[in-house]
Scaffold this motif. Structure first.
Motif, short mmCIF file in Angstrom:
data_model
loop_
_atom_site.label_atom_id
_atom_site.label_comp_id
_atom_site.label_asym_id
_atom_site.label_seq_id
_atom_site.Cartn_x
_atom_site.Cartn_y
_atom_site.Cartn_z
N GLY A 159 40.64 29.38 37.07
CA GLY A 159 41.21 30.29 36.08
C GLY A 159 41.10 29.78 34.66
N ALA A 160 41.28 28.46 34.50
CA ALA A 160 41.24 27.88 33.15
C ALA A 160 39.87 28.03 32.49
N THR A 179 39.09 32.63 26.86
CA THR A 179 39.65 31.90 25.72
C THR A 179 40.53 32.79 24.84
N GLY A 180 40.78 34.03 25.25
CA GLY A 180 41.54 34.95 24.40
C GLY A 180 42.94 34.45 24.09
N VAL A 181 43.63 33.93 25.09
CA VAL A 181 44.99 33.41 24.88
C VAL A 181 44.94 32.17 23.99
N ALA A 182 43.93 31.32 24.19
CA ALA A 182 43.78 30.11 23.37
C ALA A 182 43.63 30.47 21.90
N ALA A 205 45.83 38.58 29.70
CA ALA A 205 44.88 37.56 29.25
C ALA A 205 43.58 38.18 28.77
N PHE A 206 43.02 39.11 29.53
CA PHE A 206 41.70 39.65 29.21
C PHE A 206 41.75 40.80 28.20
N GLY A 252 46.29 29.55 35.86
CA GLY A 252 45.32 28.74 35.13
C GLY A 252 44.73 29.48 33.95
N LEU A 253 44.43 30.75 34.16
CA LEU A 253 43.86 31.59 33.10
C LEU A 253 44.80 31.67 31.90
#
Length: 347
Positions: free
Chosen positions: A56-57, A61-64, A282-283, A198-199
């Motif tokens: 998931g990680a 990268t949107g949340v990051a 997330a997405f 993880g995402l």
């Protein structure tokens, strides 16, 4: 000795420690119900969750980017060539992490499934106020406060409605055979939940490490966007998966048995609902929501289909209190940490 390099190294290490405590603290989110229903053995469930955390990680990268750009404004430090300004920016990031880690440890000790995501954001906001830099309150409202309110409500009512429909559909089938089938299906829903964890959660650490690299001048933004170095993705994925594998017993007990008496069907619907919310936010929304809130509210939703008294609302109330206190609590600790760390590393 290069003080900037020392500070960046400290921030990276502390960020990975936070990521580890995130996995340690939130391991129960993905596997509490499948362990309590005996769909999986605890060690097997933890290993599965750790592996899915890594997968998931690496998926987005949107949340990051939201963490790196949307909570506090560090552009002044990332654009500065002054060593003093760089040090100040790194102190701000370090204090934010300390606030989040301290809150994670406090709530883990008391067995409360609070949000590591909100702990980090609260720490960042508290340090932003203490250091008199710009806190992007509109970004916090759009990407933190609104999702914090909406996602548990969506989780509760969606899980409730799906569970009610499922009960009506299966009312004439064999109970034991049906539960055995759901016990098998829970392995997949728990894996989906762990992937969503993880995402969502590993990306927060990616964002904070990239902020530190930008501040120190060791990394550059690409076309105005926050780009995450590959080694940062791998390190964050590894840290959260290790934390997941080694932790979670206290909170697993709270989510897996104290809120409601979970059956395999309840667990499957709760995990399916909460993982769907994690993927969407997330997405699509790029919102750093709480994995804990998503799964806790979904568990309450499926429990309420038995009868309202089936949910132990006293335990649910304690969880809700932890949710409400996380942002200000982590913010206060972060602000105090800022003054202490600033005394050690004056700029």
């Amino acid at each position: 000795m290069d003080t900037t390099l020392v500070l960046v190294s400290i921030v990276v290490v502390i960020a990975l420690v936070f990521d580890f405590t995130n996995g340690f603290h939130d391991a129960a989110n993905a596997i509490a119900t499948c362990v309590s229903t005996r769909s999986m053995r605890p060690k097997s469930a933890l290993l599965m969750a750790a592996i899915m955390n890594i997968v998931g990680a690496m998926l987005g990268t949107g949340v990051a980017e939201t963490i790196g750009n949307g909570i506090i404004d560090i552009s002044h430090f990332t654009e500065s060539t002054s060593v003093a300004e760089q040090h100040h920016g790194l102190v701000i990031i370090l204090a934010s992490l300390v606030g989040a880690i301290a809150w994670n440890i406090i709530t883990w000790y008391f067995g409360l499934p609070s949000s590591s995501s909100h702990a980090l954001i609260g720490g960042m906001a508290g340090v932003g106020l203490a250091s008199a830099i710009t806190v992007q309150w509109l970004g916090i409202l759009d990407h933190v406060i609104v999702p914090m309110i909406v996602s548990p409500l969506v989780g509760f009512f969606t899980a409730y409605l799906i569970m009610r429909a499922l009960l009506a559909l299966l009312k004439n089938v064999s109970y034991h055979r049906t539960m055995n089938n759901f016990r098998f299906l829970q392995r997949f829903s728990a894996a989906a939940m762990a992937l969503g964890h993880g995402l969502q959660d590993a990306q927060k650490t990616m964002g904070i490490i990239t902020m530190a690299l930008l501040t120190a001048g060791y990394h550059g933004a690409s076309s105005g966007h926050l780009t995450i170095p590959f080694w940062v993705k791998v390190a964050a994925a590894g840290a959260i998966s290790l934390g997941t594998y080694f932790g979670g017993g206290r909170i697993m007990h709270t989510l897996g048995s104290k809120v409601i008496d979970v059956t395999p069907a309840h667990g499957f619907i709760a995990e399916l609902t909460s993982s769907s919310i994690l993927y969407f936010t997330a997405f699509v929304w790029h919102a750093p929501i709480s994995t804990t809130q998503s799964v806790s509210s979904a568990i309450m939703g499926v429990g309420a289909t038995k009868r309202l008294s089936a949910v132990r609302w006293g335990v649910a109330g304690n969880i809700a209190i932890a949710w409400v206190l996380t942002l200000p609590g982590a913010g206060l600790i972060g602000a105090l940490s800022y003054f202490l760390i600033h005394a050690v590393f004056p700029y």
